[in-house]
Design a protein around this motif. Structure first.
Motif, short mmCIF file in Angstrom:
data_model
loop_
_atom_site.label_atom_id
_atom_site.label_comp_id
_atom_site.label_asym_id
_atom_site.label_seq_id
_atom_site.Cartn_x
_atom_site.Cartn_y
_atom_site.Cartn_z
N TYR A 1 0.92 -1.24 -0.06
CA TYR A 1 0.17 -0.10 0.14
C TYR A 1 1.11 1.20 -0.20
N ASP B 1 1.00 4.44 -2.95
CA ASP B 1 0.60 5.78 -2.55
C ASP B 1 1.95 6.45 -2.63
N ASN B 2 3.20 6.13 -2.64
CA ASN B 2 4.34 6.64 -2.76
C ASN B 2 5.31 6.08 -3.76
#
Length: 330
Positions: free
Chosen positions: A140, A144-145
């Motif tokens: 996750y 997201d990054n």
């Protein structure tokens, strides 16, 4: 990623001027005065490897490195107690307690704070021998990054899917700008240097259930052995599946034992008696960082090891059917 005398710290930083010295100051209560081994990729691309002296729970590291580079600090048992990423000009500080590796204060760069925040937020997952929850959290974070160096380091150091292709696939989702060549190279150098798990077992001095005391479990003897490492997060259904497979063995011809890697022994007696097994049950204080387990490098559950009567490893993995078939053919 764990308990006992183990400590995991990570510090991230951006690339800075080549060959400018970096400094790391570490103060870890409980570390005492001992030597620790420092390993990182130097400015010339080669491995720097030396012993540093700790005094009053503190030590300092200074050097020049490839930018950025992984930096590892090992204790005398060759267990990593600090994991960093450093670059020229960094001035990093790490403070905390060696028995509380996921409640540290890390300063020196914004990325240092980002990585440490991830450790603190997911300390339960890091403490678990079952890596599924931590792997999911890392996936996750990467999603997201994708442009963060933190994503790259998490995948290289903390992601354990049991399949190298899964690691490669996750790395492919990270932007090239967040995967500097020097960082990848230093990881490959350190990985090549890493001590391999012991493949010969003669005995383990661990806590035995029926006696309520530490007892020597002899692996070397007159019959082959099957050793099952598990924890409560494995789940009762999966544990039952493994144990049912082991029940098919002739216990007069094969020694079977199971070892709990739970942080504490709460529920251990009840769980093993629910399984209806007759072999010996063991527990190790300190989980996978227990001195008796460290050399085996058991980092996930389940792990099943099969040895011949001389203690030579014949199988290591998580497949109970393959483990049973292996020992039946010895």
């Amino acid at each position: 990623m764990l308990v006992g005398l183990a400590l995991v710290v990570a510090v991230m930083c951006g690339c800075k001027k080549e060959n400018k010295p970096f400094k790391v100051k570490a103060e870890l209560q409980g570390l005492g005065s001992q030597q620790v081994k420092v390993v990182y990729s130097g400015a010339d691309g080669g491995i720097v490897d030396y012993w540093a002296r700790c005094e009053n729970n503190s030590f300092e590291i200074e050097g020049t490195c490839s930018n950025p580079s992984l930096l590892m600090v090992y204790n005398k048992m060759n267990v990593p107690i600090i994991k960093l990423v450093v670059a020229g000009g960094d001035k990093l500080e790490v403070k905390g307690k060696i028995l509380e590796p996921y409640d540290l204060r890390v300063e020196g760069s914004e990325m240092a704070k980002q990585y440490n925040d991830f450790l603190v937020k997911h300390k339960t997952e890091y403490k678990s021998a079952n890596t599924q929850a931590l792997n999911t959290a890392i996936e996750y974070f990467v999603k997201d990054n994708p442009k963060s160096i933190v994503s790259t380091v998490l995948v290289m150091l903390d992601y354990s899917p049991g399949d190298d292709t899964a690691i490669d696939k996750l790395l492919e989702k990270i932007d090239d700008s967040a995967k500097p060549e020097s960082l990848i190279d230093s990881y490959n150098l350190l990985k090549a240097r890493a001590k391999k798990p012991a493949t010969k077992l003669t005995s383990l001095n661990i806590f035995e259930q029926s006696t309520g005391d530490f007892q020597m479990a002899h692996i070397k003897g007159d019959k082959p052995s099957v050793i099952v490492f598990w924890d409560r997060e494995l789940g009762s259904n999966k544990r039952k599946e493994i144990f049912d497979e082991m029940k098919m063995l002739d216990l007069s011809q094969v020694q079977v034992m199971d070892i709990s890697l739970d942080i504490d022994s709460t529920g251990w007696y009840f769980a093993t008696h629910q399984d209806g097994t007759t072999w010996k049950h063991y527990w190790v204080p300190g989980s996978m960082m227990n001195g008796e387990i460290v050399n085996l490098q058991v980092n996930t559950t389940p792990t099943i090891i099969v040895t011949d009567s001389l203690g030579n490893q014949q199988y290591r993995g998580d497949n109970p059917i393959k483990a049973r078939q292996t020992v039946e053919n010895i």
